[in-house]
Design an enzyme around this catalytic site. Structure first.
Site, PDB file in Angstrom:
ATOM      1  N   GLU A 169      -7.960   4.787-130.273  1.00 40.63           N
ATOM      2  CA  GLU A 169      -8.146   4.505-128.985  1.00 40.63           C
ATOM      3  C   GLU A 169      -8.176   3.092-128.649  1.00 40.63           C
ATOM      4  O   GLU A 169      -9.053   2.786-128.069  1.00 40.63           O
ATOM      5  CB  GLU A 169      -9.339   5.289-128.348  1.00 40.63           C
ATOM      6  CG  GLU A 169      -9.130   6.867-128.588  1.00 40.63           C
ATOM      7  CD  GLU A 169     -10.184   7.589-127.817  1.00 40.63           C
ATOM      8  OE1 GLU A 169     -11.486   7.253-127.934  1.00 40.63           O
ATOM      9  OE2 GLU A 169      -9.966   8.837-127.459  1.00 40.63           O
TER      10      GLU A 169
ATOM     11  N   ASP B  41     -10.885  17.170-129.433  1.00 41.36           N
ATOM     12  CA  ASP B  41     -12.036  16.263-128.773  1.00 41.36           C
ATOM     13  C   ASP B  41     -13.059  17.201-128.273  1.00 41.36           C
ATOM     14  O   ASP B  41     -13.118  17.074-127.164  1.00 41.36           O
ATOM     15  CB  ASP B  41     -11.371  15.040-127.954  1.00 41.36           C
ATOM     16  CG  ASP B  41     -12.185  13.948-128.006  1.00 41.36           C
ATOM     17  OD1 ASP B  41     -13.381  14.110-128.419  1.00 41.36           O
ATOM     18  OD2 ASP B  41     -12.079  13.203-127.040  1.00 41.36           O
TER      19      ASP B  41
ATOM     20  N   GLU C 125     -19.825  16.083-123.530  1.00 40.69           N
ATOM     21  CA  GLU C 125     -19.017  15.412-122.734  1.00 40.69           C
ATOM     22  C   GLU C 125     -18.241  16.330-121.792  1.00 40.69           C
ATOM     23  O   GLU C 125     -17.629  16.120-120.806  1.00 40.69           O
ATOM     24  CB  GLU C 125     -18.138  14.525-123.586  1.00 40.69           C
ATOM     25  CG  GLU C 125     -16.963  13.813-123.091  1.00 40.69           C
ATOM     26  CD  GLU C 125     -16.147  12.809-123.901  1.00 40.69           C
ATOM     27  OE1 GLU C 125     -16.796  12.813-125.106  1.00 40.69           O
ATOM     28  OE2 GLU C 125     -15.252  12.193-123.358  1.00 40.69           O
TER      29      GLU C 125
END
Ligand code: GCW
Length: 659
Positions: free
Chosen positions: A266, A345, A373
């Protein structure tokens, strides 16, 4: 800022002895912590201050710490032999004594002074928390306030850090990385003189609770800090830079454990820029850390985040395995690869990452995320221990006699010493530490589960509820029901059958079915008017071939693929009939109505506890339950409407779906 004591709140208990004597023939920072905790606990529970001198043996309750010389318990294991009058904590080292003491205090609070014997040796050598705290005080994916380690580009050393260390030591955590894996700006300088003094202070606080301090580093530091024109891990000057920095850190920061590295991921720098492998990068750092007993924790979250949504062959799910499998056996002994539980993820449902079982000659660590998240961001209750239980129990078919993920990450399967479990943590400077009061069950639970991977989610929840809210049976019953229904409910009202995502881009909160559909992140559901799902079979992206048999075939066939993962592995027509007898589209409608109802039910279960839970905690959680109920309904309506619109198929039950 004031803050709660979470599960370490030592409330008065019924069968209080009039005196407590402690025999602790140990010295040093951990022994001191043990003494302090016993004073705090006995004063809170019994209203008496324990004596530590020769009169200890005359006390009504005696707590004796005994050092075991047999080596059977290692540094961290313990045996407790308890009766109503005396409790022996037998351990091979002070960390074992610390963990044994916390277990004794829990038992005293939950069950009183009883006769029992417990033996416990941690399942995993490494039991770690990763903070994604930034130096400015913000927390990446943090949902419980600001950092209590950093503020305004400085470190903050406060009592709160000590209380945090107590909390996490009480659940057996022995390693903490305090800064974000995305090491931006001044954070790179944590490995320089500039932060030395406060870093030493934090390291010493941690040391007194048996916790090693870790830092995330920036792989491009030779350029950014060292003024070199390269960060190539094979360059002599680069090596000299790291040797000097790493020697300096280990020599001058006591109790320093090592580094966590997010490389080529990323946008973070890494060895790929220089045509080097991840083994080249990790081993170079490991070589300089090794003389100090240091560890390099290297993350496998490496994928192409510049994907074209039109490209149906590139598959983000494949990338971790594709990037690392060829390097099995190349990593140094003091390197641990940190692998997320699934190949994408931290979604609400994913298959287990194929690198578990795939890499047999490499130290591995399982990374999970309790920060939620993608599972409600500590505003929705989502008790994750049932998910983690399933991951640990997953049989990898990698060949060892005992080959579950728990066997692998504990080191048992392939005889590894450096391995374990890590969670992206959910703590911040909020009054209750975790935003939602019930999210603390995930922090508590993760530690307990990492220490003892045989525990059940119910058992962990029961202990946590008792320690946090007391032993009222109604509280226990309702909170237990809430926790145990929460993850399935969340899964029902969000994305169906393992497909994941469908959240608002970048914030990762709230429904947005096509939010990531045409984006560059490799996260697609490929829904059209006929069906939905990603074909990851050999005819599709081929991801299923990363698993050994019988898993590869099992996943590749829709008839045998576990249904909760059906759309992860297959593109299926809405009319496909599931084992329940329902079509996929009807399953989507039904689960969304059910999930939203269950959210409302959880709120109701909490409301029944109005007079039984401490008012401030009651009110804090109530506000979140109210939000969750509304937000779950929003999820339901958005998802159902979307699929109704594109499939043109009616809900059999004729319920309200918007058009
Ligand atoms: O899912 C992603 C998060 C990023 C995070 C990354 C990672 C720290 O959205 O915020 O970066 O995972 O695990 O590195």
């Amino acid at each position: 800022m004031t803050y709660t004591k979470a599960w370490l709140n030592y409330q008065p208990v019924k069968d209080a002895p009039k005196s407590v004597g402690v025999v602790l023939p140990e010295m040093g920072p951990i022994a001191e912590s043990i003494g302090q905790e016993l004073i705090l606990a006995c004063e809170g529970m019994y209203g008496v201050t324990p004596v530590f001198d020769g009169t200890a043996f005359m006390a009504e309750l005696q707590i004796l710490f005994i050092r075991d010389q047999s080596g059977d318990f290692g540094e961290e294991g313990y045996r407790i032999e308890a009766s109503p009058e005396s409790i022996n904590i037998i351990a091979g080292g002070q960390r074992g004594m610390l963990y044994g003491m916390f277990r004794v205090l829990e038992r005293l609070r939950l069950r009183g002074r009883k006769r029992y014997t417990i033996e416990s040796i941690p399942s995993n050598p490494f039991r770690m928390l990763d903070h994604w705290d930034n130096l400015d005080g913000s927390i990446e994916r943090g949902y419980s306030g600001l950092s209590f380690f950093f503020r305004d580009n400085e470190m903050t050393v406060t009592q709160r850090i000590r209380d945090y260390a107590r909390m996490v030591a009480s659940i057996g955590i022995n390693a903490v990385c305090i800064n974000n894996v995305n090491v931006r700006g001044v954070a790179a300088e944590l490995i320089t003189e500039r932060f030395r003094k406060p870093l030493i202070e934090v390291a010493e606080i941690f040391e007194a609770y048996g916790i090693k301090l870790y830092l995330s580093l920036n792989f491009a530091s030779p350029k950014r800090l060292g003024g070199l024109d390269t960060s190539d891990p094979c360059d002599e000057q680069v090596r000299a830079f790291w040797k000097e920095r790493i020697d300096d850190m280990f020599t001058n920061v006591p109790n320093f454990g090592g580094f966590v590295v997010k490389a080529d991921s990323e946008g973070e720098p890494g060895p790929f820029a220089y045509g080097r492998t991840h083994a080249d990068g990790a081993n170079m750092l490991a070589e300089f850390a090794a003389p100090h007993g240091g560890i390099i924790i290297w993350r496998c979250f490496v994928y192409n985040c510049q994907q074209d949504w039109r490209d149906q062959k590139t598959d983000r799910a494949r990338s971790g395995y594709d990037n690392f499998i060829g390097h099995d056996g190349e990593f140094a002994e003091n390197v641990i690869l940190q692998i997320k539980n699934g190949p994408m993820d931290f979604q609400v449902r994913e298959p287990v990452h194929p690198l578990f079982g795939g890499m047999k000659n490499t130290n591995l660590m399982l990374e999970v995320q309790i920060a939620q998240e993608y599972t409600g961001q500590q505003r929705h209750v989502c008790y994750l221990m049932p998910m983690f239980r399933g991951i640990l129990d997953f049989k990898t078919y990698s060949g060892a006699e005992a080959d579950t993920v728990a066997d692998i990450v504990s080191g048992r399967a392939y005889g590894n010493r450096n391995c374990g479990m890590v969670a992206v943590t959910n703590t911040g400077d909020d009054e209750n530490w975790t935003g939602h009061d019930l999210a603390a069950a995930n922090l508590y639970g993760f530690g307990r589960l990492a220490f003892d991977t045989t525990l059940s989610p119910e058992r962990i929840a029961e202990d946590w509820i008792g320690l946090t809210f007391g032993t009222d049976p109604k509280v226990k019953e309702n909170v237990m029901r809430i926790l145990m229904m929460s993850w399935p409910a969340y899964e029902k009202y969000t994305s169906p059958l393992g497909i994941g995502w469908m959240i608002k881009p970048s914030v990762h909160y709230g429904p947005d079915v096509e939010g990531y559909e045409y984006d560059r992140w490799g996260t697609y559901h490929r829904a059209n008017h006929m069906g939905i799902g990603v074909d990851r079979t050999p005819g599709g992206t081929g991801y299923t071939t990363q698993y050994p048999e019988p898993l590869a075939s099992l996943y590749a066939d829709p008839a045998t693929c576990p249904e909760e993962l059906l759309l992860f592995f297959h593109h299926m027509p809405y009319a496909h009939v599931l084992k329940s007898g329902k079509t996929i589209i009807q399953h989507i409608y039904d689960t969304h109505f059910e999930g939203a109802e269950e959210a409302a039910e959880m709120q109701k279960l909490w409301e029944e506890l109005e007079d039984l839970v401490e008012p401030a905690a009651y009110a804090r959680a109530l506000a979140r339950f109210q939000h969750q109920t509304e937000h779950a309904a929003e999820w339901r309506d958005r998802i159902n409407t979307y699929f109704h619109r594109i499939s043109w198929i009616e809900d059999e039950k004729g319920r309200k779906i918007y058009d």
